[in-house]
Design a protein around this motif. Structure first.
Motif, PDB file in Angstrom:
ATOM      1  N   GLU A  19       0.832  -1.205   0.000  1.00 49.07           N
ATOM      2  CA  GLU A  19       0.000   0.000   0.000  1.00 49.07           C
ATOM      3  C   GLU A  19       0.874   1.265   0.000  1.00 49.07           C
ATOM      4  OE1 GLU A  19      -4.211   0.549   0.236  1.00 49.07           O
ATOM      5  OE2 GLU A  19      -3.447  -1.206   1.259  1.00 49.07           O
ATOM      6  N   ILE A  20       2.011   1.179   0.697  1.00 48.21           N
ATOM      7  CA  ILE A  20       2.902   2.350   0.784  1.00 48.21           C
ATOM      8  C   ILE A  20       3.529   2.641  -0.571  1.00 48.21           C
ATOM      9  CG2 ILE A  20       5.032   3.231   1.822  1.00 48.21           C
ATOM     10  CD1 ILE A  20       4.312   1.613   4.340  1.00 48.21           C
ATOM     11  N   ARG A  21       4.002   1.591  -1.230  1.00 56.67           N
ATOM     12  CA  ARG A  21       4.634   1.761  -2.547  1.00 56.67           C
ATOM     13  C   ARG A  21       3.629   2.315  -3.563  1.00 56.67           C
ATOM     14  NH1 ARG A  21       9.752   1.597  -3.626  1.00 56.67           N
ATOM     15  NH2 ARG A  21       9.920   2.730  -1.711  1.00 56.67           N
ATOM     16  N   GLU A  22       2.369   1.837  -3.491  1.00 56.83           N
ATOM     17  CA  GLU A  22       1.330   2.330  -4.403  1.00 56.83           C
ATOM     18  C   GLU A  22       1.054   3.808  -4.127  1.00 56.83           C
ATOM     19  OE1 GLU A  22      -0.240   0.448  -6.998  1.00 56.83           O
ATOM     20  OE2 GLU A  22       1.530  -0.723  -6.447  1.00 56.83           O
ATOM     21  N   LEU A  23       1.026   4.133  -2.822  1.00 52.19           N
ATOM     22  CA  LEU A  23       0.746   5.518  -2.444  1.00 52.19           C
ATOM     23  C   LEU A  23       1.832   6.477  -2.904  1.00 52.19           C
ATOM     24  CD1 LEU A  23      -0.558   5.449   1.240  1.00 52.19           C
ATOM     25  CD2 LEU A  23      -1.724   6.284  -0.771  1.00 52.19           C
ATOM     26  N   LEU A  24       3.080   5.967  -2.894  1.00 50.11           N
ATOM     27  CA  LEU A  24       4.196   6.835  -3.283  1.00 50.11           C
ATOM     28  C   LEU A  24       3.953   7.441  -4.661  1.00 50.11           C
ATOM     29  CD1 LEU A  24       7.508   5.078  -2.134  1.00 50.11           C
ATOM     30  CD2 LEU A  24       6.536   7.209  -1.296  1.00 50.11           C
ATOM     31  N   LYS A  25       3.322   6.636  -5.552  1.00 49.34           N
ATOM     32  CA  LYS A  25       3.059   7.127  -6.911  1.00 49.34           C
ATOM     33  C   LYS A  25       2.080   8.297  -6.865  1.00 49.34           C
ATOM     34  CE  LYS A  25       3.215   2.424  -8.568  1.00 49.34           C
ATOM     35  NZ  LYS A  25       2.308   1.354  -8.946  1.00 49.34           N
ATOM     36  N   GLY A  37       4.588   8.156   3.133  1.00 50.68           N
ATOM     37  CA  GLY A  37       5.789   7.316   3.194  1.00 50.68           C
ATOM     38  C   GLY A  37       6.655   7.608   4.413  1.00 50.68           C
ATOM     39  N   GLY A  38       7.271   6.562   4.946  1.00 51.25           N
ATOM     40  CA  GLY A  38       8.194   6.756   6.081  1.00 51.25           C
ATOM     41  C   GLY A  38       9.568   7.149   5.574  1.00 51.25           C
ATOM     42  N   LEU A  39       9.628   8.308   4.928  1.00 53.00           N
ATOM     43  CA  LEU A  39      10.887   8.691   4.279  1.00 53.00           C
ATOM     44  C   LEU A  39      11.690   9.646   5.153  1.00 53.00           C
ATOM     45  CD1 LEU A  39       9.481   9.570   0.709  1.00 53.00           C
ATOM     46  CD2 LEU A  39      10.014   7.337   1.636  1.00 53.00           C
ATOM     47  N   PRO A  40      13.015   9.503   5.136  1.00 52.58           N
ATOM     48  CA  PRO A  40      13.836  10.490   5.829  1.00 52.58           C
ATOM     49  C   PRO A  40      13.704  11.846   5.141  1.00 52.58           C
ATOM     50  CG  PRO A  40      15.151   8.577   5.174  1.00 52.58           C
ATOM     51  CD  PRO A  40      13.820   8.459   4.487  1.00 52.58           C
ATOM     52  N   THR A 127       0.885  -3.956  12.456  1.00 57.63           N
ATOM     53  CA  THR A 127       2.327  -4.163  12.300  1.00 57.63           C
ATOM     54  C   THR A 127       2.801  -3.658  10.944  1.00 57.63           C
ATOM     55  OG1 THR A 127       4.095  -5.744  12.714  1.00 57.63           O
ATOM     56  CG2 THR A 127       2.334  -6.506  11.280  1.00 57.63           C
ATOM     57  N   TYR A 128       4.124  -3.662  10.760  1.00 62.79           N
ATOM     58  CA  TYR A 128       4.703  -3.103   9.531  1.00 62.79           C
ATOM     59  C   TYR A 128       4.265  -3.905   8.302  1.00 62.79           C
ATOM     60  CZ  TYR A 128       8.090  -1.632   6.061  1.00 62.79           C
ATOM     61  OH  TYR A 128       8.679  -1.172   4.907  1.00 62.79           O
ATOM     62  N   LEU A 129       3.659  -3.219   7.346  1.00 59.98           N
ATOM     63  CA  LEU A 129       3.079  -3.941   6.221  1.00 59.98           C
ATOM     64  C   LEU A 129       4.115  -4.510   5.257  1.00 59.98           C
ATOM     65  CD1 LEU A 129       3.045  -2.010   3.455  1.00 59.98           C
ATOM     66  CD2 LEU A 129       1.270  -0.867   4.701  1.00 59.98           C
ATOM     67  N   GLN A 181       7.377   1.683  17.118  1.00 58.75           N
ATOM     68  CA  GLN A 181       6.863   0.766  16.106  1.00 58.75           C
ATOM     69  C   GLN A 181       6.353   1.478  14.850  1.00 58.75           C
ATOM     70  OE1 GLN A 181       3.072  -0.663  15.823  1.00 58.75           O
ATOM     71  NE2 GLN A 181       3.519  -2.813  15.462  1.00 58.75           N
ATOM     72  N   ASN A 182       6.591   0.875  13.740  1.00 56.86           N
ATOM     73  CA  ASN A 182       5.943   1.248  12.492  1.00 56.86           C
ATOM     74  C   ASN A 182       4.751   0.297  12.376  1.00 56.86           C
ATOM     75  OD1 ASN A 182       5.207   1.942   9.939  1.00 56.86           O
ATOM     76  ND2 ASN A 182       7.117   1.316   8.938  1.00 56.86           N
ATOM     77  N   PRO A 183       3.515   0.781  12.470  1.00 57.47           N
ATOM     78  CA  PRO A 183       3.036   2.146  12.283  1.00 57.47           C
ATOM     79  C   PRO A 183       2.684   2.927  13.557  1.00 57.47           C
ATOM     80  CG  PRO A 183       1.185   0.669  12.159  1.00 57.47           C
ATOM     81  CD  PRO A 183       2.389  -0.179  12.463  1.00 57.47           C
ATOM     82  N   SER A 242      18.886   2.882   6.406  1.00 55.51           N
ATOM     83  CA  SER A 242      17.915   3.688   5.657  1.00 55.51           C
ATOM     84  C   SER A 242      17.486   4.955   6.388  1.00 55.51           C
ATOM     85  CB  SER A 242      16.677   2.858   5.335  1.00 55.51           C
ATOM     86  OG  SER A 242      16.987   1.922   4.342  1.00 55.51           O
ATOM     87  N   LYS A 243      17.313   4.851   7.699  1.00 56.47           N
ATOM     88  CA  LYS A 243      16.786   6.014   8.425  1.00 56.47           C
ATOM     89  C   LYS A 243      17.888   6.816   9.109  1.00 56.47           C
ATOM     90  CE  LYS A 243      12.995   3.801   7.457  1.00 56.47           C
ATOM     91  NZ  LYS A 243      11.820   4.146   6.709  1.00 56.47           N
ATOM     92  N   ILE A 244      19.123   6.290   9.101  1.00 54.61           N
ATOM     93  CA  ILE A 244      20.188   7.012   9.807  1.00 54.61           C
ATOM     94  C   ILE A 244      21.323   7.464   8.875  1.00 54.61           C
ATOM     95  CG2 ILE A 244      19.724   5.983  12.068  1.00 54.61           C
ATOM     96  CD1 ILE A 244      21.938   3.954  11.538  1.00 54.61           C
ATOM     97  N   MET A 331       9.365   7.893  13.542  1.00 53.22           N
ATOM     98  CA  MET A 331       8.926   8.772  12.446  1.00 53.22           C
ATOM     99  C   MET A 331       7.414   8.893  12.301  1.00 53.22           C
ATOM    100  SD  MET A 331      11.468   7.790   9.342  1.00 53.22           S
ATOM    101  CE  MET A 331      13.138   8.405   9.335  1.00 53.22           C
ATOM    102  N   PHE A 332       6.657   8.238  13.215  1.00 56.31           N
ATOM    103  CA  PHE A 332       5.218   8.154  12.948  1.00 56.31           C
ATOM    104  C   PHE A 332       4.326   8.551  14.124  1.00 56.31           C
ATOM    105  CE2 PHE A 332       7.380   4.736  10.562  1.00 56.31           C
ATOM    106  CZ  PHE A 332       7.192   5.252   9.289  1.00 56.31           C
ATOM    107  N   ILE A 333       3.166   9.117  13.780  1.00 56.42           N
ATOM    108  CA  ILE A 333       2.093   9.328  14.760  1.00 56.42           C
ATOM    109  C   ILE A 333       0.884   8.555  14.237  1.00 56.42           C
ATOM    110  CG2 ILE A 333       0.613  11.019  15.947  1.00 56.42           C
ATOM    111  CD1 ILE A 333       2.809  13.122  15.452  1.00 56.42           C
ATOM    112  N   MET A 373      -5.185   5.834  11.005  1.00 58.41           N
ATOM    113  CA  MET A 373      -4.292   6.298   9.934  1.00 58.41           C
ATOM    114  C   MET A 373      -2.890   6.531  10.501  1.00 58.41           C
ATOM    115  SD  MET A 373      -5.106  10.294   9.417  1.00 58.41           S
ATOM    116  CE  MET A 373      -6.813  10.531   9.504  1.00 58.41           C
ATOM    117  N   ARG A 374      -1.885   6.447   9.628  1.00 63.63           N
ATOM    118  CA  ARG A 374      -0.509   6.703  10.054  1.00 63.63           C
ATOM    119  C   ARG A 374       0.000   7.989   9.419  1.00 63.63           C
ATOM    120  NH1 ARG A 374       4.629   3.453   7.825  1.00 63.63           N
ATOM    121  NH2 ARG A 374       4.379   5.104   6.265  1.00 63.63           N
ATOM    122  N   LEU A 375       0.582   8.849  10.252  1.00 58.64           N
ATOM    123  CA  LEU A 375       1.153  10.096   9.753  1.00 58.64           C
ATOM    124  C   LEU A 375       2.664  10.070   9.953  1.00 58.64           C
ATOM    125  CD1 LEU A 375      -1.351  12.652  11.371  1.00 58.64           C
ATOM    126  CD2 LEU A 375      -1.446  11.631   9.085  1.00 58.64           C
TER     127      LEU A 375
END
Ligand code: PMP
Ligand code: G9A
Length: 414
Positions: A19-25, A37-40, A127-129, A181-183, A242-244, A331-333, A373-375
């Motif tokens: 779902e995240i990869r689809e949303l990125l588009k 996206g959980g992007l830095p 949990t993390y998808l 935790q993600n998410p 990836s995140k550091i 990175m998430f709320i 929802m995840r922000l």
């Protein structure tokens, strides 16, 4: 025309797009403020340091950085990682570490060596998808345990394993993201971490500790890593650059019992021979030169400011019906709305207002979480956070008022 539906494997039939990869588009559209996206943050990429390191590597050791490397990873990086983890209280030896193309690949390789079709594993809910996507591809059965304000519910975990034991089912592993935790952003406190290992030991189940965010704590006390508490070689720990550093290098590391790592290395030989050596050497210099520690201080400050800005904006613009817990790191709320709101239905309306999030149900294995929802707060600028949360607040208020109106209508219609 070839009918591929008969050609695809059972496994391929069961796969689901992320779902995240689809949303990125969708969210890359100009004007959209994306909390998806959980992007830095791009400002957090150490561009100058990376440039210097790359030049040094090309001058000093081109024969190594441009060559194939060993499957388990380049020795210099594994060495320095073992030291880094020992400094953080984990008794890790170099031969227990393998380097992968992102932790995502580690999730895939772990599944490849541990799961047969029909095997059972236990995951949090939510949990993390990306992890459930990897596990699903290996046709396992995922049993869920609720994740609450303090992470995975240990009583529920115990009951679940007892129930499975009665059915004669022994899960291969428990998958957990114990820190930020993600998410959901929640962290398992120390006493519950011990409990988790006790339960895993009682039922003789492995624990996969996926920890991309543990170095990103902005407040509160650090909790012991599951790996540091483990006395039985029961924990496999995944960490990532990836995140550091930057996800573009796709460099991560897995630490676990040598027996398991050795199998994963063989599995990796069939997948991609080795992780890109150039990126590994960059990561090595990045840690060995002390740049990582310096950089961590910088990004923790940056992300904390963004976290506080988002929390403040949510206090101002979200209606009282919306609930969330303040994350201490990561990175998430995670937001929970009233049960009559479906965040998937609301998503289109949010996108029309040029703001995006990840629909919460994507993080559940069962059909749950439709009102969540995840922000993400790390990727957007301060201005975007303020503006985006204001837009989202309006969308949520509008949705609540429409849904409440409809509920009232159904109640008064004879
Ligand atoms: N696990 C978790 C919990 C994550 O949040 C992520 C990235 N969002 C990953 C694994 C995958 O990270 P990588 O970029 O190292 O593949
Ligand atoms: O781009 C990705 O798929 C990695 C991000 C993961 C996330 O948003 O949790």
């Amino acid at each position: 025309m070839v009918d591929y539906s008969h050609i695809f494997s059972e496994r391929a039939h069961g796969m689901k797009a992320s779902e995240i990869r689809e949303l990125l588009k969708l969210t890359q559209r100009p004007g959209v403020i994306s909390f998806a996206g959980g992007l830095p943050n791009p400002d957090a990429f150490p561009k100058e340091t990376t440039r210097e390191i790359i030049n040094e590597l090309l001058d000093e050791m081109p024969e190594k950085v441009l060559q194939y490397g060993s499957t388990e990873g380049v020795p210099e990086l594994r060495e320095v990682l073992a030291k880094n983890m020992q400094d953080r209280g984990m008794k890790v030896k170099k031969n227990q570490i393998m380097i992968t193309h992102g932790s995502q690949q580690a999730l895939d390789l772990l599944s490849k060596v541990l799961l047969d079709p029909g095997d059972t594993i236990v995951v949090g809910s939510p949990t993390y998808l990306g992890a459930t996507g990897a596990f699903r591809a290996f046709q396992c059965r995922m049993e869920t345990v609720p994740v609450r304000e303090n992470g995975m519910d240990m009583d529920a975990l115990d009951s679940k394993l007892k129930e499975l034991d009665k059915e004669g089912k022994k899960p291969k592993f428990i998958y957990t993201v114990p820190t930020f935790q993600n998410p959901s952003g929640v962290t398992i406190p120390g006493d519950k971490r011990k409990k988790l290992l006790e339960i895993a030991s009682k039922y003789d189940v492995l624990v996969v500790e996926d920890s991309p965010y543990s170095y990103l704590r902005y407040e509160g006390e650090p909790q012991p890593h599951l790996m540091s508490l483990d006395k039985e070689e029961r924990v496999v720990r995944l960490q990532t650059f990836s995140k550091i550093l930057a996800p573009g290098f796709r460099i991560a590391w897995t630490v676990g019992p040598a027996k398991l790592i050795d199998k994963m290395v063989i599995a990796k030989q069939a997948t991609d021979l080795c992780t890109n050596p150039f990126g590994q050497y960059v990561a090595w210099k990045y840690i060995a030169s002390g740049a990582l520690d310096e950089h961590l201080e910088k990004i923790k400050k940056l992300y904390n400011e963004k976290r506080l800005t988002m929390l403040e904006a949510m206090d101002e613009h979200f209606p009282e019906e919306a609930k969330w817990k303040r994350p201490e790191g990561g990175m998430f709320i995670w937001v929970t709305l009233p049960e009559y709101i479906n965040t998937r239905e609301m998503f289109e309306k949010a996108l029309q207002k040029n703001v995006a999030y990840v629909v919460g149900d994507a993080f559940y294995v069962e059909n749950e979480g439709y009102n969540t929802m995840r922000l993400n707060f790390s990727h957007s600028s301060e201005e975007e956070i303020k503006e985006g949360i204001e837009r989202l607040g309006k969308v949520i208020k509008q949705e609540i008022s429409e849904k409440k109106g409809k509920l009232r209508e159904t109640l008064i219609t004879p």
